[in-house]
Design a protein around this motif. Structure first.
Motif, PDB file in Angstrom:
ATOM      1  N   UNK A 234      35.392  33.777  41.768  1.00 17.99           N
ATOM      2  CA  UNK A 234      35.453  35.243  41.790  1.00 17.99           C
ATOM      3  C   UNK A 234      34.716  35.837  40.589  1.00 17.99           C
ATOM      4  N   UNK A 235      34.771  35.161  39.445  1.00 20.86           N
ATOM      5  CA  UNK A 235      34.083  35.636  38.241  1.00 20.86           C
ATOM      6  C   UNK A 235      32.602  35.324  38.248  1.00 20.86           C
ATOM      7  N   UNK A 236      32.134  34.568  39.253  1.00 24.46           N
ATOM      8  CA  UNK A 236      30.736  34.189  39.295  1.00 24.46           C
ATOM      9  C   UNK A 236      30.416  32.920  38.540  1.00 24.46           C
TER      10      UNK A 236
ATOM     11  N   UNK B  56      37.559  34.614  31.541  1.00 24.81           N
ATOM     12  CA  UNK B  56      36.202  34.835  32.026  1.00 24.81           C
ATOM     13  C   UNK B  56      36.013  36.096  32.818  1.00 24.81           C
ATOM     14  N   UNK B  57      37.088  36.784  33.208  1.00 20.98           N
ATOM     15  CA  UNK B  57      36.965  38.003  34.013  1.00 20.98           C
ATOM     16  C   UNK B  57      36.345  39.115  33.185  1.00 20.98           C
ATOM     17  N   UNK B  58      35.201  39.628  33.619  1.00 18.12           N
ATOM     18  CA  UNK B  58      34.543  40.724  32.922  1.00 18.12           C
ATOM     19  C   UNK B  58      33.825  40.312  31.663  1.00 18.12           C
TER      20      UNK B  58
ATOM     21  N   UNK C  42      35.272  48.740  28.817  1.00 18.57           N
ATOM     22  CA  UNK C  42      36.167  48.456  29.939  1.00 18.57           C
ATOM     23  C   UNK C  42      37.095  47.297  29.634  1.00 18.57           C
ATOM     24  N   UNK C  43      38.338  47.407  30.087  1.00 20.52           N
ATOM     25  CA  UNK C  43      39.316  46.347  29.826  1.00 20.52           C
ATOM     26  C   UNK C  43      39.318  45.276  30.908  1.00 20.52           C
TER      27      UNK C  43
ATOM     28  N   UNK D  39      40.962  40.713  35.798  1.00 20.05           N
ATOM     29  CA  UNK D  39      41.714  39.609  35.194  1.00 20.05           C
ATOM     30  C   UNK D  39      42.912  39.229  36.052  1.00 20.05           C
ATOM     31  N   UNK D  40      43.610  40.229  36.585  1.00 16.56           N
ATOM     32  CA  UNK D  40      44.773  39.947  37.438  1.00 16.56           C
ATOM     33  C   UNK D  40      44.335  39.229  38.711  1.00 16.56           C
ATOM     34  N   UNK D  41      43.260  39.706  39.332  1.00 18.67           N
ATOM     35  CA  UNK D  41      42.779  39.076  40.564  1.00 18.67           C
ATOM     36  C   UNK D  41      42.331  37.638  40.312  1.00 18.67           C
ATOM     37  N   UNK D  42      41.558  37.447  39.243  1.00 16.42           N
ATOM     38  CA  UNK D  42      41.054  36.102  38.943  1.00 16.42           C
ATOM     39  C   UNK D  42      42.193  35.147  38.624  1.00 16.42           C
ATOM     40  N   UNK D  43      43.159  35.602  37.824  1.00 23.75           N
ATOM     41  CA  UNK D  43      44.296  34.742  37.487  1.00 23.75           C
ATOM     42  C   UNK D  43      45.130  34.381  38.694  1.00 23.75           C
TER      43      UNK D  43
END
Length: 294
Positions: free
Chosen positions: A119-121, A256-258, A96-97, A102-106
């Motif tokens: 959001x990333x925990x 850090x997203x994902x 998974x990419x 990533x867009x939401x976290x940024x």
């Protein structure tokens, strides 16, 4: 006595003719399904000649939806049909990419540093970056208030020891700290106008005149003005810190997203690059590791 059969050129020619007839019969019998006819033709060839002598099975690569295993072969992968689109949620290696995450976290970290990490925990990072943001804006307003108070003190000081009154521009207060009185300032203006060929300036109004009691008071006024300007400079510097904190928070949130380890990996000119943010109250920093396989 063992019986064996030897394949001669005549036998091969006869076999080829039989295959041709079988193929023609298949075409006449099922003209609507070209793919099925080709499969049947190739299957017949393999059954007659065997996989050792038959090279036509290799043409199955050109047939959509045909697997070599259907006629006894192994390892033939299904080709991607023309017009098929790549799954946007998959990376090049099949994983998974996390593009949406990533867009939401940024975006969250751009609005409020630490929100993307939350959001990333990554709550520890979120609290650190959020705390830095609060500290930055607290210092901003403290320095702004400090500058206002020192500026007001300097104007009151000038009113007492130079006789100024009312509100004036910053350029006016600079001249008050530069000249002992308004007459000296006006004389300097006349001299400058004559030197440059400019029109003669008008005399100052009575409300704009000043006269310092002594030179020491004028210097004290200059020190108060310098303290006020220093406070405003520190206030403006906090804006730079706010921008830097947001940039670091956005980059770290996207990295850090994902990815539980929060590492950013990339390959440049054969080099494997790994970068990781290390926000910490005691020892903050970042690390970058460059590796290459030989």
């Amino acid at each position: 006595m063992k019986n064996f059969a030897m394949r001669t050129p005549g036998n091969l020619l006869l076999t080829a003719l039989c295959l041709l007839v079988a193929g023609l019969l298949n075409v006449e019998g099922a003209r609507a399904d070209t793919g099925a006819n080709e499969q049947s033709f190739l299957r017949t060839e393999v059954q007659v000649l065997g996989t050792g002598l038959s090279g036509s099975w290799q043409a199955l690569d050109l047939l959509p939806g045909v697997a070599r295993g259907q006629i006894g072969g192994e390892g033939l992968k299904r080709r991607t049909e023309i017009g098929a689109t790549k799954d946007e949620n998959k990376s090049d290696d099949g994983g998974p990419s996390h593009l949406g995450d990533k867009i939401k976290a940024g975006t969250l970290s751009a609005v409020l540093p630490g929100a993307g990490q939350f959001y990333n925990g990554q709550r520890e990072k979120a609290y650190i970056m959020g705390g830095v943001e609060v500290a930055i804006w607290t210092c901003y307003f403290v320095f702004d208030k400090q500058g206002d108070n020192r500026f007001e003190t300097s104007t009151e000081f000038a009113g007492i020891f130079a006789g100024t009154s009312g509100g004036h521009t910053d350029a006016y207060w600079q001249n008050v700290g530069r000249y002992m009185d308004s007459d000296a300032y006006y004389t300097a203006q006349l001299r400058e106008a004559r030197a440059l060929g400019d029109p003669t300036p008008s005399p100052l109004a009575a409300a704009d005149e000043w006269q310092w009691v002594n030179n020491d008071r004028r210097r004290e006024f200059g020190s108060l003005r310098a303290d006020a300007n220093s406070a405003y400079d520190r206030r403006d510097f906090m804006l730079l810190f706010a921008v830097v904190n947001r940039a670091v928070a956005v980059v770290d949130a996207v990295m850090g997203a994902g990815a539980p380890d929060g590492k950013l990996e990339a390959e440049v000119m054969g080099l494997n690059l790994q970068m990781e943010m290390l926000p910490s109250l005691q020892d903050p920093g970042a690390q970058c590791v460059v590796t290459r396989r030989f």
